[in-house]
Scaffold this motif. Structure first.
Motif, PDB file in Angstrom:
ATOM      1  N   GLU A 127      43.063  29.166  35.010  1.00  0.00           N
ATOM      2  CA  GLU A 127      43.154  28.124  36.045  1.00  0.00           C
ATOM      3  C   GLU A 127      44.576  27.820  36.459  1.00  0.00           C
ATOM      4  O   GLU A 127      44.811  27.152  37.475  1.00  0.00           O
ATOM      5  CB  GLU A 127      42.459  26.856  35.545  1.00  0.00           C
ATOM      6  N   SER A 128      45.558  28.301  35.699  1.00  0.00           N
ATOM      7  CA  SER A 128      46.959  28.024  36.036  1.00  0.00           C
ATOM      8  C   SER A 128      47.533  29.046  37.010  1.00  0.00           C
ATOM      9  O   SER A 128      48.626  28.854  37.545  1.00  0.00           O
ATOM     10  CB  SER A 128      47.813  28.016  34.757  1.00  0.00           C
ATOM     11  N   ARG A 129      46.822  30.136  37.254  1.00  0.00           N
ATOM     12  CA  ARG A 129      47.298  31.197  38.132  1.00  0.00           C
ATOM     13  C   ARG A 129      46.592  31.149  39.478  1.00  0.00           C
ATOM     14  O   ARG A 129      45.413  30.800  39.559  1.00  0.00           O
ATOM     15  CB  ARG A 129      47.081  32.566  37.492  1.00  0.00           C
ATOM     16  N   VAL A 130      47.311  31.537  40.521  1.00  0.00           N
ATOM     17  CA  VAL A 130      46.678  31.652  41.838  1.00  0.00           C
ATOM     18  C   VAL A 130      45.691  32.809  41.776  1.00  0.00           C
ATOM     19  O   VAL A 130      46.068  33.962  41.509  1.00  0.00           O
ATOM     20  CB  VAL A 130      47.715  31.889  42.944  1.00  0.00           C
ATOM     21  N   THR A 131      44.421  32.490  42.002  1.00  0.00           N
ATOM     22  CA  THR A 131      43.341  33.459  41.818  1.00  0.00           C
ATOM     23  C   THR A 131      42.356  33.373  42.969  1.00  0.00           C
ATOM     24  O   THR A 131      41.988  32.282  43.403  1.00  0.00           O
ATOM     25  CB  THR A 131      42.592  33.194  40.488  1.00  0.00           C
ATOM     26  N   ILE A 132      41.926  34.529  43.456  1.00  0.00           N
ATOM     27  CA  ILE A 132      40.835  34.588  44.442  1.00  0.00           C
ATOM     28  C   ILE A 132      39.642  35.252  43.778  1.00  0.00           C
ATOM     29  O   ILE A 132      39.733  36.388  43.305  1.00  0.00           O
ATOM     30  CB  ILE A 132      41.239  35.388  45.693  1.00  0.00           C
ATOM     31  N   ILE A 133      38.520  34.544  43.717  1.00  0.00           N
ATOM     32  CA  ILE A 133      37.281  35.111  43.180  1.00  0.00           C
ATOM     33  C   ILE A 133      36.481  35.647  44.366  1.00  0.00           C
ATOM     34  O   ILE A 133      36.032  34.902  45.235  1.00  0.00           O
ATOM     35  CB  ILE A 133      36.478  34.062  42.406  1.00  0.00           C
ATOM     36  N   SER A 134      36.341  36.963  44.393  1.00  0.00           N
ATOM     37  CA  SER A 134      35.655  37.613  45.520  1.00  0.00           C
ATOM     38  C   SER A 134      34.704  38.683  44.998  1.00  0.00           C
ATOM     39  O   SER A 134      34.665  39.804  45.498  1.00  0.00           O
ATOM     40  CB  SER A 134      36.686  38.236  46.473  1.00  0.00           C
ATOM     41  N   THR A 135      33.967  38.313  43.973  1.00  0.00           N
ATOM     42  CA  THR A 135      33.101  39.264  43.279  1.00  0.00           C
ATOM     43  C   THR A 135      31.778  39.492  43.981  1.00  0.00           C
ATOM     44  O   THR A 135      30.973  40.304  43.538  1.00  0.00           O
ATOM     45  CB  THR A 135      32.845  38.786  41.844  1.00  0.00           C
ATOM     46  N   GLY A 136      31.540  38.782  45.069  1.00  0.00           N
ATOM     47  CA  GLY A 136      30.391  39.090  45.909  1.00  0.00           C
ATOM     48  C   GLY A 136      29.064  38.665  45.324  1.00  0.00           C
ATOM     49  O   GLY A 136      28.985  37.957  44.312  1.00  0.00           O
ATOM     50  N   PRO A 137      27.996  39.139  45.960  1.00  0.00           N
ATOM     51  CA  PRO A 137      26.651  38.701  45.587  1.00  0.00           C
ATOM     52  C   PRO A 137      26.160  39.265  44.266  1.00  0.00           C
ATOM     53  O   PRO A 137      25.158  38.802  43.740  1.00  0.00           O
ATOM     54  CB  PRO A 137      25.794  39.217  46.746  1.00  0.00           C
ATOM     55  N   LEU A 138      26.868  40.267  43.717  1.00  0.00           N
ATOM     56  CA  LEU A 138      26.417  40.901  42.480  1.00  0.00           C
ATOM     57  C   LEU A 138      27.374  40.603  41.328  1.00  0.00           C
ATOM     58  O   LEU A 138      27.646  41.446  40.481  1.00  0.00           O
ATOM     59  CB  LEU A 138      26.281  42.412  42.690  1.00  0.00           C
ATOM     60  N   THR A 139      27.880  39.384  41.314  1.00  0.00           N
ATOM     61  CA  THR A 139      28.774  38.941  40.244  1.00  0.00           C
ATOM     62  C   THR A 139      28.113  39.135  38.875  1.00  0.00           C
ATOM     63  O   THR A 139      26.932  38.829  38.699  1.00  0.00           O
ATOM     64  CB  THR A 139      29.129  37.460  40.459  1.00  0.00           C
ATOM     65  N   SER A 140      28.881  39.636  37.923  1.00  0.00           N
ATOM     66  CA  SER A 140      28.323  39.898  36.590  1.00  0.00           C
ATOM     67  C   SER A 140      27.877  38.605  35.924  1.00  0.00           C
ATOM     68  O   SER A 140      28.343  37.511  36.269  1.00  0.00           O
ATOM     69  CB  SER A 140      29.367  40.593  35.710  1.00  0.00           C
ATOM     70  N   ASP A 141      26.984  38.739  34.963  1.00  0.00           N
ATOM     71  CA  ASP A 141      26.471  37.555  34.263  1.00  0.00           C
ATOM     72  C   ASP A 141      27.590  36.788  33.569  1.00  0.00           C
ATOM     73  O   ASP A 141      27.627  35.549  33.601  1.00  0.00           O
ATOM     74  CB  ASP A 141      25.414  37.976  33.233  1.00  0.00           C
TER      75      ASP A 141
END
Length: 441
Positions: A127-141
């Motif tokens: 959470e301290s790093r600039v991060t983009i979550i773009s894992t799409g509709p098939l994000t792993s469990d």
């Protein structure tokens, strides 16, 4: 040196976001779990693989998809540029050879010096790093559980489907005809006409066909914009004729008449050796699929390169979580982009990746983050995602319904849309010049 922006997922949104960051001199770590771990829908390890349709929607001027793509072009979208290089005939739509498209995106991203590729699954977000979550509709469990931890609530999901693909030389061309709906664009679609009797027989077989076995996690909470054809058929006898089998505007040149119903096939690749059944996503067992779909005139001896499938699509309840810069309100170093942030469609996924990349680069550089104006296609799409009714939130495509009305009412629909598009582009150009001037294609 500052830490690189971390981008999780090298699909459409993640690839575009990486490029936008790099174009602004910001280093990126792009994490992609394939090929060490795949998904139920992906077939390769390439970036930006298209797993459903190969269409990037209408290219007709003054349509909602057109104005969003025009804004993307002006903002220097890498993926839109590559899509045009890989285009296949599709009437007034932009469709691509999906294998060539993914290979070219992978090559461009991998050769960019500021982007470091990490072929590993991410299960924890710093959470301290600039991060983009773009894992799409098939994000792993594992990452889905991490997103649930970050959001503080259960995230949502819906079910999406994949259309079947047939070999071109297995289509009986004597029973079909080439046409574009309303003669818009070139006649690039193969149309399979059905009489009333053939349509009735097809519907009977479809609604009695055996569905694929449910997995434990499936509750079949379908997304209304992408229903399986058997689900559509169960809603009424004529629903398919007013949906994916709509014959309107598809006059058969051999008879001069519009058929009772029609199935459209769209070219799948540049070699034109395969075609997908437009809008024919389904959740049937493969054997039943083959039996039912071969009832369509022209497909009696069809050879299927891919059967329809259904898979889980994960997305967050964005109106409760995200600001208009696509940052989490409570954790502003974390961005979401692509279908997981609550948009539906390839173009929309690329667009949110582009926007998240611009904003993440600004955050990493200490620059101001300003969302595109509301009258723009970008601004309207993000406004929906972040301001929709959270209790009934579903992913959305770009439509004129999302854009604000004009100050002066215009009765003629085409003229109204033309003015909305002109306003959107004027506003976008002003925003782009002030906020994201480094955008290069």
């Amino acid at each position: 040196m500052k830490e690189p922006v971390r981008i999780v997922g090298a699909g459409l949104a993640g690839s575009e976001a990486s490029w936008q960051c790099a174009r602004r001199g910001v280093a990126v770590e792009l994490w992609e779990m394939r090929p060490s771990r795949s998904t139920p829908a992906h077939q390769t390890a390439d970036f930006a693989e298209l797993v459903c349709s190969n269409s990037l929607k209408s290219d007709s001027e003054n349509t909602a998809p057109w104005v969003l793509k025009e804004e993307m072009r002006r903002a220097g979208s890498l993926l839109l540029k590559i899509a045009r290089e890989c285009a296949v005939p599709a009437g007034h739509a932009l469709a691509v050879d999906r294998a060539t498209f993914a290979a070219k995106v992978t090559e461009a991203i991998s050769s960019e010096p500021l982007i470091t590729i990490r072929r590993e699954e991410v299960t924890r977000i710093d959470e301290s790093r600039v991060t983009i979550i773009s894992t799409g509709p098939l994000t792993s469990d594992a990452l889905s559980h991490e997103i649930a931890r970050l959001s503080g609530a259960d995230h949502l999901y819906f079910f999406d489907s994949i259309s079947p693909i047939v070999e071109a030389d297995s289509i009986d061309m004597a029973k079909v005809y080439l046409a574009a709906r309303y003669d818009k664009g070139s006649a690039d679609y193969i149309n399979c006409p059905l009489s009333k009797e053939e349509y009735e027989r097809f519907c009977d077989a479809l609604i009695t066909a055996q569905s694929a076995e449910e997995r434990d996690w499936e509750k079949l909470n379908y997304f209304e914009g992408c229903l399986p054809i058997e689900e559509i058929a169960r809603r009424g006898r004529d629903t398919l004729r007013f949906g994916p089998m709509k014959p309107v505007g598809l006059k058969d040149p051999r008879t001069g008449r519009i058929p009772y119903a029609a199935v459209q096939l769209r070219q799948e690749n540049l070699r034109a050796d395969s075609y997908n059944l437009v809008g024919f996503q389904n959740h049937l067992k493969f054997g039943d699929q083959a039996r039912v779909l071969r009832l369509i005139p022209g497909l009696e001896n069809a050879r299927f390169l891919r059967y329809g499938q259904i898979h889980r699509n994960t997305y967050i309840n964005a109106p409760t979580l995200l600001s208009e810069s696509l940052q989490m309100r409570e954790l502003p170093s974390v961005f979401f982009a692509g279908q997981i942030c609550g948009v539906e469609g390839y173009v929309e996924s690329v667009a949110t990746g582009l926007m998240a990349g611009i904003h993440a680069a600004a955050l990493a550089s200490g620059a101001e983050r300003v969302a595109p104006p509301r009258p723009t296609a970008f601004g309207s799409l993000v406004h929906y995602v972040t301001h929709a009714d959270a209790r009934h939130f579903q992913p959305a495509n770009i439509t004129f319904d999302l854009l604000p009305p004009l100050e002066l009412k215009v009765r003629d629909r085409k003229e109204r849309h033309r003015q909305q598009c002109a306003l959107a582009l004027r506003e976008f150009d002003v925003w782009l010049k002030k906020t994201a001037p480094v955008a290069v294609g």
